[in-house]
Motif scaffolding. Structure first.
Motif, PDB file in Angstrom:
ATOM      1  N   LEU A 165       0.822  -1.201   0.000  1.00 21.81           N
ATOM      2  CA  LEU A 165       0.000   0.000   0.000  1.00 21.81           C
ATOM      3  C   LEU A 165       0.861   1.257   0.000  1.00 21.81           C
ATOM      4  CD1 LEU A 165      -2.830   1.389   0.428  1.00 21.81           C
ATOM      5  CD2 LEU A 165      -2.354   1.217   2.873  1.00 21.81           C
ATOM      6  N   GLU A 167       1.207   5.061   0.953  1.00 24.66           N
ATOM      7  CA  GLU A 167       0.575   5.889   1.977  1.00 24.66           C
ATOM      8  C   GLU A 167       1.227   7.258   2.059  1.00 24.66           C
ATOM      9  OE1 GLU A 167      -0.809   3.428   5.590  1.00 24.66           O
ATOM     10  OE2 GLU A 167       1.072   2.442   4.994  1.00 24.66           O
ATOM     11  N   GLN A 171       1.580   8.647  -1.616  1.00 21.96           N
ATOM     12  CA  GLN A 171       0.286   8.432  -2.268  1.00 21.96           C
ATOM     13  C   GLN A 171      -0.218   9.728  -2.901  1.00 21.96           C
ATOM     14  OE1 GLN A 171      -3.039   9.506  -0.743  1.00 21.96           O
ATOM     15  NE2 GLN A 171      -3.843   9.010  -2.789  1.00 21.96           N
ATOM     16  N   LYS A 178      -6.619   7.057  -2.882  1.00 23.99           N
ATOM     17  CA  LYS A 178      -6.218   6.658  -1.544  1.00 23.99           C
ATOM     18  C   LYS A 178      -6.682   5.235  -1.265  1.00 23.99           C
ATOM     19  CE  LYS A 178      -6.401   8.168   3.281  1.00 23.99           C
ATOM     20  NZ  LYS A 178      -6.952   9.170   4.231  1.00 23.99           N
ATOM     21  N   LEU A 179      -5.803   4.451  -0.641  1.00 22.77           N
ATOM     22  CA  LEU A 179      -6.053   3.042  -0.267  1.00 22.77           C
ATOM     23  C   LEU A 179      -6.148   2.117  -1.474  1.00 22.77           C
ATOM     24  CD1 LEU A 179      -8.615   3.367   2.675  1.00 22.77           C
ATOM     25  CD2 LEU A 179      -6.129   3.174   2.789  1.00 22.77           C
ATOM     26  N   GLN A 239      -8.844  -4.520  -5.046  1.00 19.44           N
ATOM     27  CA  GLN A 239      -8.496  -4.793  -3.654  1.00 19.44           C
ATOM     28  C   GLN A 239      -8.674  -6.269  -3.362  1.00 19.44           C
ATOM     29  OE1 GLN A 239     -11.381  -1.893  -2.014  1.00 19.44           O
ATOM     30  NE2 GLN A 239      -9.685  -1.115  -0.787  1.00 19.44           N
ATOM     31  N   ARG A 247      -5.171  -6.459   8.425  1.00 23.24           N
ATOM     32  CA  ARG A 247      -4.937  -5.423   7.415  1.00 23.24           C
ATOM     33  C   ARG A 247      -5.539  -5.802   6.061  1.00 23.24           C
ATOM     34  NH1 ARG A 247      -1.730  -1.225   8.237  1.00 23.24           N
ATOM     35  NH2 ARG A 247      -1.092  -1.138   6.056  1.00 23.24           N
ATOM     36  N   ALA A 249      -8.048  -4.539   4.690  1.00 20.05           N
ATOM     37  CA  ALA A 249      -8.463  -3.339   3.957  1.00 20.05           C
ATOM     38  C   ALA A 249      -7.296  -2.616   3.308  1.00 20.05           C
ATOM     39  CB  ALA A 249      -9.193  -2.383   4.901  1.00 20.05           C
ATOM     40  N   TYR A 250      -6.077  -3.084   3.547  1.00 21.94           N
ATOM     41  CA  TYR A 250      -4.891  -2.383   3.044  1.00 21.94           C
ATOM     42  C   TYR A 250      -4.086  -3.275   2.099  1.00 21.94           C
ATOM     43  CZ  TYR A 250      -6.371   0.376   7.000  1.00 21.94           C
ATOM     44  OH  TYR A 250      -7.127   1.105   7.880  1.00 21.94           O
ATOM     45  N   PRO A 252      -4.270  -3.309  -1.580  1.00 19.27           N
ATOM     46  CA  PRO A 252      -4.738  -2.879  -2.901  1.00 19.27           C
ATOM     47  C   PRO A 252      -4.029  -3.607  -4.034  1.00 19.27           C
ATOM     48  CG  PRO A 252      -3.223  -1.269  -2.024  1.00 19.27           C
ATOM     49  CD  PRO A 252      -3.428  -2.293  -0.941  1.00 19.27           C
TER      50      PRO A 252
END
Length: 287
Positions: A165, A167, A171, A178-179, A239, A247, A249-250, A252
């Motif tokens: 990811l 960040e 980013q 983002k993300l 994703q 993690r 959700a992180y 991608p």
């Protein structure tokens, strides 16, 4: 009186929302569609498809919307007919009819025809997904907790890299969502058949890319495979779609589709930038 007014307002809001959804369905949602590669605020449609599979899924999705809208309108019309034509005031002496052969035949045959109309394009999508064309490029995707790694065969350099990811300031400078941005992208050539072999090193993950029209599980000890051919250049985001841990959700996914010349230049640079893999190119047999 106040309660009736509140109920009326709620009905009005529901009606407006329903009308907006119906308008979106009728127009195919073109005005609210997400651009290729990433979602957009207030998106109501699927992302713009860039592969054959995604295009067929996109068209099938809208066909189902049309069928569902037609069924809803038919049921609504029948309800209104019953309410206004067969109420006590309109017919003080109700009919005693209990059977109607034509109606019974119709409500048996019509659902069958609807299922056939759904089945034919559904099977067409499955046939496209499960076809096995000859690959121009093979890439191995490995899910980790919590990042992805990509391995390219000897034919293009035999290297491997991780994608984490992106960040903070990195980013923001990248200009990517983002993300959804990664420090390294998987790069593939445009208009080439790319086969992906997917597995995982620890727990189950799922490699999903909406604009490409697929989501495939990454399972430890197993190898799943799919193919795609992107028809336009660009950067596409996805994703992990399997709840894989803290993690999740992180994780991608970023795939960059480039011209043949740009791909050759990238692989030449990647040979020195990324670590070479001993025995790279050991992919499962695929046509």
């Amino acid at each position: 009186m106040g309660m009736a007014w509140a109920q009326g307002r709620r009905f009005g809001r529901s009606f407006v929302r329903g009308a907006a959804v119906a308008a979106t369905l009728l127009t195919g949602g073109a005005a609210l569609a997400a651009e290729a590669g990433k979602p957009v605020p207030w998106q109501m449609d699927l992302q713009t498809p860039v592969t054959e599979v995604a295009t067929e899924i996109y068209n099938f999705h809208h066909l189902l919307n049309v069928i569902m809208l037609a069924i809803v309108l038919l049921v609504l019309a029948l309800l209104l007919i019953v309410i206004f034509r067969f109420n006590e005031r309109a017919q003080p002496n109700p009919s005693r009819t209990t059977h109607n052969t034509m109606l019974e035949v119709a409500w048996t045959i019509v659902p069958v025809l609807i299922l056939v109309a759904i089945a034919i394009p559904s099977f067409r999508v499955l046939r496209t997904q499960l076809s096995d064309p000859k690959a121009d490029l093979m890439v191995k995707v490995i899910g980790h907790a919590w990042y992805w790694s990509y391995e390219y065969p000897q034919e293009v350099g035999g290297f491997k890299f991780d994608a984490n990811l992106l960040e903070g300031e990195d980013q923001v400078k990248s200009g990517q969502p983002k993300l959804l941005a990664t420090d390294n992208e998987m790069v593939v050539p445009v208009n080439k058949i790319v086969k992906i072999q997917v597995t995982a090193a620890d727990v189950m993950h799922s490699w999903a890319l909406p604009s490409f029209g697929f989501k495939i599980d990454a399972i430890p000890g197993r190898l799943n495979q799919f193919w795609f051919k992107a028809d336009r250049e660009g950067t596409y985001h996805g994703q992990c779609s399997e709840l894989c841990g803290q993690r999740h959700a992180y994780m991608p996914i970023t795939v960059k589709v480039v011209s043949d010349a740009a791909f050759q230049a990238w692989t030449a640079e990647a040979k020195t930038k990324f670590a070479r893999v001993e025995g790279a190119g050991k992919f499962a047999d695929a046509r």
